[in-house]
Scaffold this active site. Structure first.
Site, mmCIF file in Angstrom:
data_model
loop_
_atom_site.group_PDB
_atom_site.id
_atom_site.type_symbol
_atom_site.label_atom_id
_atom_site.label_comp_id
_atom_site.label_asym_id
_atom_site.label_seq_id
_atom_site.Cartn_x
_atom_site.Cartn_y
_atom_site.Cartn_z
ATOM 1 N N PHE A 13 52.770 75.212 98.583
ATOM 2 C CA PHE A 13 51.885 76.351 98.874
ATOM 3 C C PHE A 13 52.011 77.390 97.768
ATOM 4 O O PHE A 13 53.129 77.815 97.430
ATOM 5 C CB PHE A 13 52.281 76.976 100.217
ATOM 6 C CG PHE A 13 51.479 78.199 100.587
ATOM 7 C CD1 PHE A 13 52.094 79.438 100.688
ATOM 8 C CD2 PHE A 13 50.112 78.118 100.846
ATOM 9 C CE1 PHE A 13 51.366 80.578 101.043
ATOM 10 C CE2 PHE A 13 49.373 79.233 101.208
ATOM 11 C CZ PHE A 13 50.000 80.466 101.293
ATOM 12 N N SER A 17 50.731 83.245 91.037
ATOM 13 C CA SER A 17 50.216 82.551 89.839
ATOM 14 C C SER A 17 49.937 81.089 90.132
ATOM 15 O O SER A 17 49.158 80.444 89.437
ATOM 16 C CB SER A 17 51.214 82.665 88.680
ATOM 17 O OG SER A 17 52.393 81.929 88.982
ATOM 18 N N GLU A 93 60.267 78.594 89.152
ATOM 19 C CA GLU A 93 60.372 79.541 90.263
ATOM 20 C C GLU A 93 61.801 80.004 90.542
ATOM 21 O O GLU A 93 62.052 81.181 90.725
ATOM 22 C CB GLU A 93 59.819 78.883 91.537
ATOM 23 C CG GLU A 93 58.377 78.422 91.413
ATOM 24 C CD GLU A 93 57.411 79.583 91.401
ATOM 25 O OE1 GLU A 93 56.838 79.866 90.332
ATOM 26 O OE2 GLU A 93 57.271 80.240 92.419
HETATM 27 N N1 LIG Z 1 55.750 81.471 94.203
HETATM 28 C C1 LIG Z 1 54.591 82.324 94.004
HETATM 29 C C2 LIG Z 1 54.738 83.094 92.710
HETATM 30 C C3 LIG Z 1 54.800 82.156 91.562
HETATM 31 C C4 LIG Z 1 55.077 82.895 90.285
HETATM 32 O O1 LIG Z 1 54.419 83.833 89.969
HETATM 33 N N2 LIG Z 1 56.085 82.429 89.594
HETATM 34 C C5 LIG Z 1 56.367 83.008 88.293
HETATM 35 C C6 LIG Z 1 57.822 82.850 88.047
HETATM 36 S S1 LIG Z 1 58.496 84.339 87.945
HETATM 37 C C7 LIG Z 1 55.579 82.234 87.295
HETATM 38 O O2 LIG Z 1 55.593 81.059 87.344
HETATM 39 N N3 LIG Z 1 54.877 82.807 86.429
HETATM 40 C C8 LIG Z 1 54.120 82.031 85.471
HETATM 41 C C9 LIG Z 1 53.149 82.985 84.878
HETATM 42 O O3 LIG Z 1 53.306 84.152 85.198
HETATM 43 O O4 LIG Z 1 52.248 82.570 84.138
HETATM 44 C C10 LIG Z 1 53.330 81.499 94.049
HETATM 45 O O5 LIG Z 1 53.347 80.614 94.881
HETATM 46 O O6 LIG Z 1 52.345 81.710 93.346
#
Ligand SMILES: N[C@@H](CCC(=O)N[C@@H](CS)C(=O)NCC(=O)O)C(=O)O
Length: 376
Positions: A13, A17, A93
């Protein structure tokens, strides 16, 4: 011990992002929600969207009985794929993001056929965008199949084996359906083409650029209970295609299952894996005034890009694909971030590289690189 089994399937799920940047292959995806949680931007990040000492804010979930958190559930199956995705997500993650893993129940959104069903399914390097729009008694069903070196063999109706050349099955029972479904035209165009340049050619193949196939056909749903359309796609190199549907008979068959809304089985809840951040992790920033959060976001960027992009692309995805999601936290933060970007741009403290001259364009489409202008 083979804990995953020989042919496991998992569902992941996404609500931040992962909505607009699932950097893994998936077999299918569903839009829906989980209960008793809501999306917040309380998790700090010093890798992808921030730097040590100047964290960005990324999405997490907070418990709130009775609320819903909307997002996308991705189906990943096959031992190799599942292991690859779990490894990828653990790094992205947990290791880099301070997130923890959780399992909960996901409730897919009902997709009645007479509502605009818009979604892009990634199939290897190709994608299929399907749109249905009810117009009076007919439903105009548009497939836009964007292919790279793929070409379309044709559309066959499974239950009547009617191929495009009009040869129909000898099954009289289907006669009523025969009159209702008529393929009005199949259009193709090169990526560089425009709507007007569409030509009618099913077997066109362009080894170079992308090809758009736009097929219009009308049929009266009232007389059609279940209709399954297979589109045969053949890669030049017979490479593996991901399927649009859950149980493809062959890796080259993609099924679009369209049923009359009265007869559509209500979608079953699915157990999903998700990643969220809890207050006990070192990066957790927690709640703050929306203006404070917006300023933090506008001044942060990391290895994956600006924190502005992260927030605005998440908000844009939800606005476009999940109209049910009235996440006031997300939309108020998105609005404040955009306001702050323009304000700081006017002051010259933020450099914007705008994809469009028109400032009223949607920030998401402007590929904003809102990075702080380093003090000279
Ligand atoms: N777990 C959430 C948040 C995922 C998220 O934003 N993870 C960050 C890690 S801090 C990430 O992967 N960021 C990649 C990006 O910002 O492009 C989701 O399901 O979307």
């Amino acid at each position: 011990m083979n804990v995953l089994g020989d042919n496991p399937t998992i569902w992941v799920f996404g609500y931040g992002s992962l909505l607009w940047k699932p950097d893994f292959r998936f077999k299918s995806k569903k839009i829906g929600y989980i209960k008793d949680y809501e999306r917040r931007f309380y998790q700090g990040n010093e890798t992808f969207r921030g730097r040590p000492g100047q964290p960005g804010r990324v999405a997490n979930l907070v418990e709130n009985k009775g609320s819903q958190a909307w997002g996308v559930a991705y189906e990943i199956s096959g031992r190799e794929e599942v292991i690859k995705v779990l490894r990828n997500l653990y790094t992205r993650e947990a290791a880099c993001g301070g997130y923890v893993t959780m399992v909960t129940t996901f409730y897919p959104r009902e997709e009645p056929h007479d509502r605009r069903l818009t979604g892009s399914h990634r199939i290897g390097q190709s994608s299929v965008t399907t749109e249905f729009q009810k117009s009076g008694n007919d439903v105009d069903c548009q497939f836009v199949y964007r292919a790279h070196t793929d070409y379309l063999h044709g559309i066959k109706r499974v239950n009547s084996d009617e191929s495009l050349d009009g040869s129909s099955s000898d099954d009289d029972e289907d006669d009523s359906k025969q009159q209702n479904l008529r393929v009005t035209e199949i259009l193709t165009s090169s990526e560089r083409g425009t709507e007007d340049e569409f030509t009618r050619n099913v077997d066109s193949k362009d080894g170079e650029g992308n090809i758009n196939y736009l097929m219009h056909y009308l049929h009266e749903f009232s007389n059609i209970k279940t209709e399954q359309f297979f589109m045969d796609f053949e890669n030049d190199d017979h490479s593996y295609h991901e399927s649009l549907s859950s149980t493809p008979k062959s890796s080259h068959l993609h099924r679009l299952h369209v049923v009359d809304s009265e007869h559509r089985p209500s979608p079953f809840p699915i157990q999903v894996l998700l990643y969220t951040a809890t207050p006990d992790n070192d990066l957790y920033l927690g709640p703050a005034d929306v203006s404070v959060m917006a300023r933090q976001i506008v001044s942060a960027s990391g290895s994956a890009g600006s924190n502005v992009e992260y927030v605005t692309k998440t908000a844009d995805f939800v606005r476009k694909y999940i109209p049910e999601d009235q996440d006031s936290h997300l939309f108020s933060l998105d609005a404040k971030v955009r306001e702050e970007v323009y304000k700081q741009h006017a002051e010259g403290s933020v450099r914007l590289q705008l994809g469009f001259a028109d400032l009223n364009h949607d920030l998401y489409e402007m590929d904003v690189l809102a990075e702080p202008v380093m003090a000279s």
